[in-house]
Design an enzyme around this catalytic site. Sequence first.
Site, PDB file in Angstrom:
ATOM      1  N   GLY A  89      -3.702  -2.091  -2.508  1.00 53.38           N
ATOM      2  CA  GLY A  89      -2.258  -1.935  -2.730  1.00 53.38           C
ATOM      3  C   GLY A  89      -1.889  -2.355  -4.146  1.00 53.38           C
TER       4      GLY A  89
ATOM      5  CG  ASN B 220      -6.018  -8.265   0.207  1.00 57.28           C
ATOM      6  OD1 ASN B 220      -5.521  -7.150   0.156  1.00 57.28           O
ATOM      7  ND2 ASN B 220      -7.250  -8.491   0.615  1.00 57.28           N
TER       8      ASN B 220
ATOM      9  N   GLY C 286       0.820  -1.211   0.000  1.00 56.54           N
ATOM     10  CA  GLY C 286       0.000   0.000   0.000  1.00 56.54           C
ATOM     11  C   GLY C 286       0.851   1.258   0.000  1.00 56.54           C
ATOM     12  CG  PHE C 287       0.178   6.150   0.140  1.00 62.28           C
ATOM     13  CD1 PHE C 287       1.285   6.742  -0.460  1.00 62.28           C
ATOM     14  CD2 PHE C 287      -0.539   6.881   1.088  1.00 62.28           C
ATOM     15  CE1 PHE C 287       1.677   8.031  -0.117  1.00 62.28           C
ATOM     16  CE2 PHE C 287      -0.158   8.172   1.428  1.00 62.28           C
ATOM     17  CZ  PHE C 287       0.954   8.745   0.835  1.00 62.28           C
TER      18      PHE C 287
ATOM     19  CE1 TYR D 267      -5.592 -10.851  20.836  1.00 65.44           C
ATOM     20  CE2 TYR D 267      -3.490 -12.014  20.704  1.00 65.44           C
ATOM     21  CZ  TYR D 267      -4.853 -11.957  20.457  1.00 65.44           C
ATOM     22  OH  TYR D 267      -5.468 -13.019  19.835  1.00 65.44           O
TER      23      TYR D 267
ATOM     24  CE1 TYR E 276      -9.323   2.896   7.563  1.00 68.21           C
ATOM     25  CE2 TYR E 276      -9.805   5.115   8.300  1.00 68.21           C
ATOM     26  CZ  TYR E 276      -8.889   4.161   7.909  1.00 68.21           C
ATOM     27  OH  TYR E 276      -7.548   4.471   7.862  1.00 68.21           O
TER      28      TYR E 276
ATOM     29  CE  LYS F 208      -1.750 -15.331  22.214  1.00 68.44           C
ATOM     30  NZ  LYS F 208      -1.722 -16.735  22.158  1.00 68.44           N
TER      31      LYS F 208
ATOM     32  CG  ASP G 151      -7.808 -11.051   3.125  1.00 72.72           C
ATOM     33  OD1 ASP G 151      -7.433 -10.268   4.023  1.00 72.72           O
ATOM     34  OD2 ASP G 151      -8.997 -11.173   2.767  1.00 72.72           O
TER      35      ASP G 151
END
Length: 310
Positions: A36, A32, A10-11, A159, A145, A105, A56
Amino acid sequence: MKILITGGAGFIASHLTDLLLQEGHFVICVDNLITGSLHNIKHHEGNKSFKFIEHDISSHLDYKDKLDFVLHLASPASPVDYMELPIETLEVGSLGTFNALELAKEKGAKFLFASTSEIYGDPLVSPQKEEYFGNVNSIGPRSVYDEAKRFAEATTMAYRRHYGLDTRIIRIFNTYGPRMRKNDGRVVPNFINQALNGNPFTIYGDGRQTRSFCYVSDLVDGIYRAMKSDIHTPINLGNPNEFTMIELAEVVSRIVAIPLEMISKPLPEDDPKQRRPDISKAKKELGWEPVVQLEEGILKTVKWFKDNGK
Ligand code: UDP
């Protein structure tokens, strides 16, 4: 370090990959390719310190070798993209974040999540500090989003608290520069393409809404500093200089040397009225602040769009 980066084609992540390779790290780029592009990483073909995996991250990734760091940057990020890809956007923020965290992890690797200024929604305070909880419409068109990123921040913190994973969260404000897709719908590529093709600038709403635009080289420098720091609470990364969309159109028309012509289009639903980062935390904790001003960054981006067929 051996660093796995999701959304690596991607960018922003492809610029970060360039920096990490320059700094001598080994980079595994996972993408994926829905938003991108292989063009963004083709200059690393044949580099022994670089590996591309087409995958993906919303599905489990079986990766055998050791890893020191997992950077989770994968997601559609332009409003046009994430409204066209609502399910993929929700999946990569939720399932994708779980998969990236599980990988970290399993390998005992550090983890960085690329969050966004969108988690502040249409903010009622300005500038936005990291302590601000935001003003988000959980069922609006942008929520796919905003809420996915908020969920991913919560998952990252869980986590850390529950498994003791060494995590970091950055919140990226509007960023621009070479390798943005010319049709990704965001304001900077739109205005540059309109200027280069002699079309009027499309101003959504009255054009008085504001954004603060960070040039991509500044941003990736900030991300690298965040990776090397021990700060696990969110850090805003962006340029604090705020412009209206009309002011941005003026800058682009000046640089491309065309008359300023604008046409009005409807303001998209829930479009934030203002956005400006408070970057005192990044300044204090990372010794970071942007150095590329808007005119200089737009000039470089215009040059890239011209050289790459607009
Ligand atoms: N915008 C505009 N004309 C365009 C594209 C976008 O006026 O051709 C406006 C949009 O309504 C928003 C701002 O520019 O207020 C930034 O939009 P962008 O899609 O770049 O990113 P956002 O900050 O909304 O995620």
